[in-house]
Scaffold this active site. Structure first.
Site, PDB file in Angstrom:
ATOM      1  N   GLY A  69       0.811  -1.216   0.000  1.00  0.00           N
ATOM      2  CA  GLY A  69       0.000   0.000   0.000  1.00  0.00           C
ATOM      3  C   GLY A  69       0.843   1.264   0.000  1.00  0.00           C
ATOM      4  CB  SER A  70       3.902   2.262   1.843  1.00  0.00           C
ATOM      5  OG  SER A  70       3.399   1.969   3.124  1.00  0.00           O
ATOM      6  CG  ASN A 150      -4.887   3.783   9.075  1.00  0.00           C
ATOM      7  OD1 ASN A 150      -5.230   4.801   8.485  1.00  0.00           O
ATOM      8  ND2 ASN A 150      -3.821   3.731   9.821  1.00  0.00           N
ATOM      9  CD  GLN A 178      -7.157  -0.549   7.473  1.00  0.00           C
ATOM     10  OE1 GLN A 178      -7.989  -1.375   7.865  1.00  0.00           O
ATOM     11  NE2 GLN A 178      -5.880  -0.635   7.808  1.00  0.00           N
ATOM     12  CB  SER A 198      -1.783  -3.248   1.248  1.00  0.00           C
ATOM     13  OG  SER A 198      -0.818  -4.051   1.882  1.00  0.00           O
ATOM     14  CG  HIS A 200      -0.188  -6.623   5.035  1.00  0.00           C
ATOM     15  ND1 HIS A 200      -0.279  -6.254   6.354  1.00  0.00           N
ATOM     16  CD2 HIS A 200       0.251  -5.538   4.362  1.00  0.00           C
ATOM     17  CE1 HIS A 200       0.115  -4.981   6.472  1.00  0.00           C
ATOM     18  NE2 HIS A 200       0.436  -4.529   5.269  1.00  0.00           N
ATOM     19  CB  THR A 236      12.114 -10.295 -10.933  1.00  0.00           C
ATOM     20  OG1 THR A 236      13.239 -10.058 -11.770  1.00  0.00           O
ATOM     21  CG2 THR A 236      11.481 -11.634 -11.260  1.00  0.00           C
ATOM     22  CB  CYS A 323       2.991   3.913  11.524  1.00  0.00           C
ATOM     23  SG  CYS A 323       2.251   2.835  10.313  1.00  0.00           S
TER      24      CYS A 323
END
Ligand SMILES: *Cc1c(COP(=O)(O)O)cnc(C)c1O
Length: 394
Positions: A69-70, A150, A178, A198, A200, A236, A323
């Site tokens: 996501g970042s 989030n 989210q 993202s 995860h 890759t 974070c």
């Protein structure tokens, strides 16, 4: 152990794990290699791209795989800034409670001379499309507003905001990390030009995500090198991760309605239970929020101690975002909705997973009540509040 920190990350689904393992073992060719062993990996990659594009109503060519996501947030915002400045447009609209991947990218652009308007998110954590419209100027290059927050879980009227941007001819990016897999998304119907995701956060692997960028938007490369991703992102491709992401997203959207209905029911029960704690307050709009998100402030306690004691009781939760926890600064999100420092320090985020049981939800409520009462028992701040030396805020 009750895992109630799904906004930080989620456990990988069985199916996503299986996809990943089988590809690591058997399909390890380089998708850029021309022999059939490489082409098998290429096929997996392109199937994942098609599946993901189909789920959000995009064309496969509009999906660029990233490290998460970042990276997607960075690339979307930098790309819009570079496109804008070519036409003398150096103004960007965002909100005060974005993820740091967005805010820190905007800070970098501000140092380059971009002017950033951060819209007020109000007490309920909701931005109205009219407010976005009022902030758009002749020189606005981009509007970037997150789909769902989030920390406090509030969900924006993305279609409404997108419509305003479309009408005014301004690019619209949304950090949907989210939201995706938890809410229905259709980029065309919702007028979204760029979207970050993202894996995860929806039971896929860490270190993989994607950027959707509407056809015709020229992206700026963040990583130079080979011609992967049609020259828009070198390196890759993480084939097993990308395929596992597609598997996880497919599963998530298949069960979205069933999961949402149940999660909302459990969430609202937990919210009702925690509201019984005196001098507490729910953060963010009560209804316009992610199905699994609960975020409270409790006056007179420290969020960190609350977390550690909940951990002792077998509950994994969060105070602020991963974070910012570890730093003493209160969450910028809670400050953005108007919580004062002292109150913002005593915050708790529970982000429930789809497999939460009613018994677990009851246990969470009981445990939080016990721990808050215990901590207040020897909090000097609480003692002063009760003695009337300081004023209660909540
Ligand atoms: C987790 C998260 C991110 C960052 O995603 P990564 O894949 O961890 O880089 C960005 N935005 C929001 C809203 C998030 O919740």
């Amino acid at each position: 152990m009750i895992y109630a920190d799904n906004a930080a990350t989620t456990a990988m689904s069985e199916a996503a794990i299986n996809t990943m393992i089988s590809l690591i073992k058997d399909t390890y060719g380089n998708p850029s290699s021309l022999y059939s062993f490489g082409q098998a990996a290429k096929e997996v990659l392109e199937k994942a791209r098609e599946d993901i594009a189909g789920i959000i109503g995009a064309d496969p060519r509009e999906i660029i795989f990233t490290s998460g996501g970042s990276e997607a947030d960075n690339q979307a915002i930098i790309s819009a800034a570079r496109l804008g400045e070519k036409n003398g447009k150096k103004h960007i609209i965002s909100s005060a409670f974005e993820h740091h991947a967005v805010l820190h990218t905007l800070n970098k652009l501000a140092k380059e001379g971009f002017e950033i308007t951060l819209l007020d998110v109000h007490e309920n954590g909701i931005i109205k499309p009219e407010e976005v419209a009022a902030a758009i100027r002749e020189d606005t290059a981009l509007v970037t507003i997150m789909y769902a927050n989030n920390e406090i879980g509030t969900v924006q009227d993305i279609k409404g905001i997108g419509a305003v941007c479309k009408e005014k001819g301004v690019l619209f990016h949304t950090d949907a990390v989210q939201a995706i897999g938890h809410l229905h998304i259709d980029v065309k119907d919702q007028n979204i030009d760029m979207l970050s995701a993202s894996a995860h956060k929806f039971h896929g692997p860490k270190g993989v995500g994607f950027l959707y960028a509407r056809k015709g938007i020229k992206l700026t490369n963040l990583i130079e090198g080979g011609a992967q991703e049609k020259g828009r992102r070198a390196g890759t491709e993480n084939v097993p991760g990308i395929a596992a992401m597609a598997t996880a997203l497919g599963e998530a959207v298949k069960d979205i309605d069933k999961n949402t209905e149940r999660l909302i029911q459990v969430r609202d029960k937990v919210i009702a239970g925690l509201k019984e704690i005196p001098h507490s307050a729910l953060n963010g709009d009560e209804k316009n929020r992610l199905p699994g998100n609960i975020n409270f402030c409790f006056e007179g306690i420290e969020g960190e101690s609350l977390l550690l004691l909940l951990d002792d009781k077998g509950i994994a939760a969060s105070s602020g975002s991963a974070c910012t926890s570890g730093s003493l600064d209160p969450s910028h999100v809670l400050l953005a909705i108007g919580r004062v420092h002292d109150v913002a320090h005593g915050s708790l985020r529970l982000s429930l997973g789809e497999d939460i049981t009613d018994e677990e939800a009851d246990y969470i409520v009981k445990s939080v009540k016990e721990v808050v009462e215990y901590l207040r028992g020897f909090s000097p701040v609480w003692r002063d509040l009760v003695a009337g030396k300081t004023q209660f805020i909540l």
